[in-house]
Design a protein around this motif. Structure first.
Motif, mmCIF file in Angstrom:
data_model
loop_
_atom_site.group_PDB
_atom_site.id
_atom_site.type_symbol
_atom_site.label_atom_id
_atom_site.label_comp_id
_atom_site.label_asym_id
_atom_site.label_seq_id
_atom_site.Cartn_x
_atom_site.Cartn_y
_atom_site.Cartn_z
ATOM 1 N N TRP A 116 0.661 -1.337 -0.206
ATOM 2 C CA TRP A 116 0.330 -0.030 -0.443
ATOM 3 C C TRP A 116 0.988 1.513 0.141
ATOM 4 O O TRP A 116 1.500 1.273 0.917
ATOM 5 N N VAL A 117 0.248 2.018 -1.269
ATOM 6 C CA VAL A 117 1.581 3.021 -1.044
ATOM 7 C C VAL A 117 0.704 4.365 -0.890
ATOM 8 O O VAL A 117 -0.021 4.927 -1.743
ATOM 9 N N THR A 118 1.259 5.195 -0.187
ATOM 10 C CA THR A 118 -0.288 6.399 -0.680
ATOM 11 C C THR A 118 0.670 7.896 0.244
ATOM 12 O O THR A 118 1.917 7.701 0.129
ATOM 13 N N ASP A 119 0.411 8.728 -0.232
ATOM 14 C CA ASP A 119 0.915 10.033 -0.713
ATOM 15 C C ASP A 119 0.490 10.354 1.775
ATOM 16 O O ASP A 119 0.071 10.397 1.763
ATOM 17 N N ARG A 120 2.142 11.293 1.768
ATOM 18 C CA ARG A 120 2.271 11.047 3.673
ATOM 19 C C ARG A 120 1.380 12.226 3.578
ATOM 20 O O ARG A 120 1.242 12.583 4.656
ATOM 21 N N THR A 121 1.021 13.338 3.331
ATOM 22 C CA THR A 121 -0.308 14.159 3.307
ATOM 23 C C THR A 121 -1.137 14.525 3.145
ATOM 24 O O THR A 121 -2.027 14.098 4.708
ATOM 25 N N THR A 122 -2.006 13.420 2.236
ATOM 26 C CA THR A 122 -3.235 13.707 2.099
ATOM 27 C C THR A 122 -3.379 12.249 1.936
ATOM 28 O O THR A 122 -4.667 12.241 2.158
ATOM 29 N N ASN A 123 -3.374 11.494 2.008
ATOM 30 C CA ASN A 123 -3.708 9.472 2.052
ATOM 31 C C ASN A 123 -3.799 8.970 0.943
ATOM 32 O O ASN A 123 -4.562 8.299 1.182
ATOM 33 N N GLU A 124 -3.763 10.390 -0.182
ATOM 34 C CA GLU A 124 -4.474 9.734 -1.181
ATOM 35 C C GLU A 124 -2.944 8.577 -1.882
ATOM 36 O O GLU A 124 -2.412 8.698 -1.974
ATOM 37 N N PRO A 125 -4.351 7.275 -2.783
ATOM 38 C CA PRO A 125 -3.150 6.631 -3.035
ATOM 39 C C PRO A 125 -2.462 7.257 -3.882
ATOM 40 O O PRO A 125 -2.478 7.985 -4.667
ATOM 41 N N VAL A 126 -0.542 6.152 -4.259
ATOM 42 C CA VAL A 126 0.492 6.871 -5.452
ATOM 43 C C VAL A 126 0.663 5.547 -5.406
ATOM 44 O O VAL A 126 1.583 4.035 -5.067
ATOM 45 N N HIS A 127 0.544 5.121 -7.372
ATOM 46 C CA HIS A 127 0.498 4.285 -7.912
ATOM 47 C C HIS A 127 2.473 4.029 -8.138
ATOM 48 O O HIS A 127 3.116 4.940 -9.801
ATOM 49 N N CYS A 128 3.414 3.904 -7.529
ATOM 50 C CA CYS A 128 4.288 3.811 -7.486
ATOM 51 C C CYS A 128 5.044 2.264 -6.700
ATOM 52 O O CYS A 128 4.474 1.385 -6.067
ATOM 53 N N CYS A 129 5.985 2.011 -7.104
ATOM 54 C CA CYS A 129 6.598 1.472 -6.139
ATOM 55 C C CYS A 129 6.158 0.052 -5.827
ATOM 56 O O CYS A 129 6.481 -0.929 -4.662
ATOM 57 N N GLU A 130 6.314 -0.260 -7.387
ATOM 58 C CA GLU A 130 5.840 -2.097 -7.059
ATOM 59 C C GLU A 130 4.526 -1.961 -6.099
ATOM 60 O O GLU A 130 3.816 -3.075 -5.594
ATOM 61 N N GLU A 131 3.105 -1.417 -5.802
ATOM 62 C CA GLU A 131 2.340 -1.328 -5.273
ATOM 63 C C GLU A 131 1.826 -2.531 -5.870
ATOM 64 O O GLU A 131 1.308 -2.576 -6.726
ATOM 65 N N THR A 132 0.647 -2.919 -5.078
ATOM 66 C CA THR A 132 0.293 -3.983 -5.479
ATOM 67 C C THR A 132 -0.798 -4.568 -4.579
ATOM 68 O O THR A 132 -1.119 -4.730 -3.264
ATOM 69 N N PRO A 133 -2.502 -4.669 -4.988
ATOM 70 C CA PRO A 133 -2.777 -4.378 -6.148
ATOM 71 C C PRO A 133 -3.195 -3.062 -6.582
ATOM 72 O O PRO A 133 -2.669 -2.243 -5.308
ATOM 73 N N THR A 134 -4.131 -2.200 -7.045
ATOM 74 C CA THR A 134 -3.450 -0.580 -7.812
ATOM 75 C C THR A 134 -4.907 -0.611 -6.848
ATOM 76 O O THR A 134 -6.414 -0.888 -7.410
ATOM 77 N N PHE A 135 -4.602 0.641 -5.506
ATOM 78 C CA PHE A 135 -5.526 0.915 -4.716
ATOM 79 C C PHE A 135 -6.753 2.309 -5.166
ATOM 80 O O PHE A 135 -5.826 2.693 -6.679
ATOM 81 N N ASP A 136 -7.344 2.368 -4.661
ATOM 82 C CA ASP A 136 -8.461 4.082 -5.345
ATOM 83 C C ASP A 136 -8.470 4.286 -3.759
ATOM 84 O O ASP A 136 -8.575 3.490 -2.532
ATOM 85 N N GLY A 137 -9.421 4.961 -3.096
ATOM 86 C CA GLY A 137 -10.174 5.444 -2.013
ATOM 87 C C GLY A 137 -9.201 6.691 -1.629
ATOM 88 O O GLY A 137 -8.029 6.949 -1.870
ATOM 89 N N GLU A 138 -10.621 7.396 -0.579
ATOM 90 C CA GLU A 138 -10.079 8.364 0.430
ATOM 91 C C GLU A 138 -9.286 7.609 1.584
ATOM 92 O O GLU A 138 -7.857 8.272 2.412
ATOM 93 N N ALA A 139 -9.384 6.053 2.259
ATOM 94 C CA ALA A 139 -8.872 5.458 2.941
ATOM 95 C C ALA A 139 -8.879 3.965 2.708
ATOM 96 O O ALA A 139 -9.308 3.455 2.360
ATOM 97 N N TYR A 140 -7.833 3.500 3.890
ATOM 98 C CA TYR A 140 -8.287 1.742 4.291
ATOM 99 C C TYR A 140 -7.512 1.310 4.994
ATOM 100 O O TYR A 140 -8.063 1.445 5.958
#
Length: 327
Positions: A116-140
């Motif tokens: 799980w990869v997120t922006d450290r400020t907004t908590n939005e998903p960031v699609h990088c760094c071998e993220e798996t699976p591809t996430f969406d949404g505002e919270a997890y």
């Protein structure tokens, strides 16, 4: 006569100015730096509840059994620093009493590994760094900082999609109040699985691609409003198999009306949320206000003392007066 500033007055003036400069720095720099998702996280949360699961040894669904969900979250510090994001590796296992304690998570009823990869400020998903699976949404695994009283889009890993969670008022967890959010998942096809045809009512077909279906009768999360940390979580998952094209469940793989954080997990989450929340409150409100108040007092006192100074007679003037005095 001349006025000399005492060391004390200069010290008070300097300290006051320093605090007045420090106050905006706490608000504009230090506090935003503190309000960032941590990268060195290493936590374990445990859910427990009673339900049903498919026993492969008995080739049937057994009921009234204790179900345990264990989730381990570890931050990848190296990748986080390199990317500037929060990179978390997540391992989730679903067990029954026969697989606990599990020496190998592959023996569990279900085991998934995610990144799980997120922006450290907004908590939005960031699609990088071998993220798996591809996430969406505002919270997890957490909500954004400064949680609002509104609906959020929550990522459900079993569904493989987002679920709308509505704000449901406040609720206390182990005496600590947070915001509650609730939602449900209607029965949804999530994939296929090859199984013997007899399991789904197709005895003449040796192997068949049965449809996997998932629903959730009740998702309830209680979140710390300032940090977004989830202090309690409860879910009502149901996973079934259906024959291709069928509208009826043929086999229940897993079902529970309510699986919830254990008391130990709740206490730990509340402890972490409370500590982080107090720290952010201090940096965003108490500390800057205190710095301004104390800084004004010290600076004012220092200025007054500097202006008043110490009245002294110049030595040269004293000597001159003694020389010209009448004998």
């Amino acid at each position: 006569m001349r006025r000399n500033a005492s060391p004390l007055s200069l010290f008070l003036l300097g300290a006051g100015v320093f605090l007045l400069v420090l106050a905006p720095l706490l608000v504009w720099y230090v506090q935003p730096q503190a309000k960032r998702t941590p990268i060195d996280i290493d936590t374990t949360t445990v859910f427990t509840g009673t339900g049903s699961y498919f026993d492969t040894s008995k080739v049937e669904t057994v009921e009234g059994k204790e179900i345990t969900i264990t989730r381990q979250v570890r931050g990848d510090v190296a990748d986080s620093v390199k990317s500037g994001n929060a990179v978390w590796d997540v391992s989730t296992s679903v067990d029954h009493e026969g697989t606990l304690p599990a020496s190998d998570p592959r023996d569990a009823l279900q085991w998934t590994v995610e990144r799980w990869v997120t922006d450290r400020t907004t908590n939005e998903p960031v699609h990088c760094c071998e993220e798996t699976p591809t996430f969406d949404g505002e919270a997890y695994l957490k909500f954004p900082f400064d949680v609002e009283r509104r609906a959020y889009r929550w990522w459900d890993g079993t569904l493989g999609g987002v679920v709308r969670l509505d704000y449901a008022g406040t609720k206390k967890v182990q005496g600590y109040e947070g915001y509650a959010f609730k939602g449900t998942v209607e029965p949804t096809r999530t994939g296929v699985r090859q199984v013997p045809g007899v399991l789904v009512g197709k005895p003449r077909t040796p192997q068949i691609l049965a449809e996997e279906w998932y629903s959730n009768s009740g998702i309830e999360l209680v979140v710390d409003r300032r940090t977004g940390r989830i202090m309690n979580a409860a879910i009502g998952p149901k996973k079934t198999l259906r024959a291709p094209g069928s509208k009826k469940d043929a086999v229940t793989l897993l079902e529970s009306k309510r699986v919830e954080f254990t008391e130990e997990t709740q206490l730990k989450q509340v402890e972490l949320a409370s500590a982080d929340s107090d720290r952010l409150a201090l940096l965003s409100g108490t500390a800057p206000a205190g710095a301004v108040g104390l800084g004004l007092v010290l600076a004012t006192v220092g200025i007054v003392l500097v202006i008043r100074g110490r009245r002294t007679e110049p030595e040269a003037s004293n000597t001159h007066m003694m020389t010209n005095s009448p004998t």
